[in-house]
Design an enzyme around this catalytic site. Structure first.
Site, mmCIF file in Angstrom:
data_model
loop_
_atom_site.group_PDB
_atom_site.id
_atom_site.type_symbol
_atom_site.label_atom_id
_atom_site.label_comp_id
_atom_site.label_asym_id
_atom_site.label_seq_id
_atom_site.Cartn_x
_atom_site.Cartn_y
_atom_site.Cartn_z
ATOM 1 C CE LYS A 44 -75.325 53.623 -3.231
ATOM 2 N NZ LYS A 44 -76.751 53.783 -3.531
ATOM 3 N N GLY A 82 -83.369 60.144 -4.926
ATOM 4 C CA GLY A 82 -84.823 60.224 -4.799
ATOM 5 C C GLY A 82 -85.461 61.394 -5.512
ATOM 6 C CG ASN A 85 -84.560 51.891 -4.178
ATOM 7 O OD1 ASN A 85 -85.702 51.493 -4.325
ATOM 8 N ND2 ASN A 85 -83.934 51.714 -3.053
ATOM 9 C CB THR A 86 -86.814 56.633 -5.618
ATOM 10 O OG1 THR A 86 -85.885 56.618 -4.527
ATOM 11 C CG2 THR A 86 -88.080 57.329 -5.175
ATOM 12 C CB ALA A 128 -78.439 58.890 -6.786
ATOM 13 N N GLY A 129 -80.946 59.634 -8.652
ATOM 14 C CA GLY A 129 -81.531 60.762 -9.373
ATOM 15 C C GLY A 129 -82.267 60.404 -10.642
#
Lengths: 256, 66
Positions: A96, A157, A206-207, A184-185
């Site tokens: 990635k 994040g 993830n977050t 992301a996001g």
């Protein structure tokens, strides 16, 4: 069926492994998500430290394909060297590719990204480029040898969801045959469902899972949302309309 | 010879990268990757990769990532 460099994943939910309260909770979250891929990274390790080796043992125990990242890299050289180190450590040619261009938004540097992608694909890597939703940048990345694209939904994040729906729709429409992952996001499962409803092939979270009050439960919620969104896309959603159209038939209605 | 390992200065006698890892106490079985002066050095080439005074060595291991 969607193939990522010739590989069919067992799930369209990709899960990051950072920021969990404990290794046990991370393991639970990966299992409950039924994650198709887990992302991992590399960091400096002092002699005598066992942290890296313990983490690697945990990941291997999960038996899920790993996608190493080049997080934190700001130049082509850093990203290329990190990718080469990751290939040796994790034993995979998947990478990635992140080349960050701006610190507040962690926005990808598309110019450096294309250059790093070209170098790495020539070196045999299978590159998953973390990119903005830029159409021209996407074209350049494909020309550089990428066979998968990973546009951002919003800054890493931030949990803001899909910031540019129009841009993500346009990207999907322009390259209908390229496997694409929204990375992301994403903050809540409805964001993930929305990405899948647009026709994206997978999402990377993830977050939103790691920072939930109950990460394992949230992982399961995301898995359900990804599945629901994919089913909805396959089922071909109705067209949106600006005006009401009665759903109950008006023919035969009594005049009272 | 003075070298920088993960940005920390070390005074070492090791002449090559494999000897350096040994001198610093890294486990030979540890899953780590190495770079010298910004370029990747594969595990198979560590024993033949000579170090020079002021070399910048990076030693990385698996870590959580998003």
């Amino acid at each position: 069926m969607t193939l990522f460099y010739g590989t069919e994943l067992t799930s369209r939910l990709m899960l990051g492994t950072a920021q969990y309260p404990s290794p046990e909770i991370l393991s639970d979250a990966v299992r409950r998500a039924g994650a198709g891929v887990v992302t991992v990274s590399l960091r400096r390790e002092a002699a005598g430290s066992r942290a890296g080796q313990a983490f690697w043992a945990l990941i291997r125990g999960l038996d899920v394909p790993v996608l190493p990242n080049t997080a934190g890299c700001h130049t082509v050289r850093e990203a290329v060297t990190t990718a080469q180190m990751a290939r040796e450590v994790f034993g995979t040619d998947w990478i990635k590719l992140e080349v960050i261009g701006e610190s507040d938004t962690l926005q990808p540097d598309m110019f450096a990204l294309v250059e790093a992608a070209r170098i790495l694909t020539e070196d045999g890597f299978k590159v998953f480029p973390y990119m903005t939703e830029d159409l021209v940048g996407a074209e350049r990345l494909l020309r550089a040898g990428c066979e998968v694209l990973m546009p951002w939904g919003a800054p890493i994040g931030s949990g803001k969801g899909l910031n540019n729906l129009f841009g993500l729709r346009a990207l999907r429409a322009h390259f209908p045959d390229v496997p694409m992952v929204v990375d992301a996001g994403i903050g809540v499962p409805s964001h993930a469902a929305q990405a899948m409803e647009l026709g994206y092939d997978a999402v990377l979270i993830n977050t939103a899972v790691a920072k939930a009050g109950n990460p394992a439960e949230m992982a399961r919620a995301f898995a359900m949302a990804v599945e629901a969104g994919r089913m909805a896309y396959i089922a071909d959603p109705m067209e949106e309309r600006d005006m009401a159209v009665p759903s109950t038939p008006v023919i035969g209605q009594a005049v009272l | 010879m003075q070298i920088l390992v993960n940005d920390e200065r070390h005074d070492v006698t090791a002449a090559n990268l494999a000897a350096l890892l040994d001198e610093l106490g890294y486990d030979v079985m540890a899953r780590i990757a190495t770079a010298v002066d910004g370029s990747f050095v594969a595990a198979s080439r560590r024993a033949t990769h000579s170090l020079h005074d002021g070399a910048r060595v990076e030693i990385l291991a698996p870590m959580q990532g998003g």
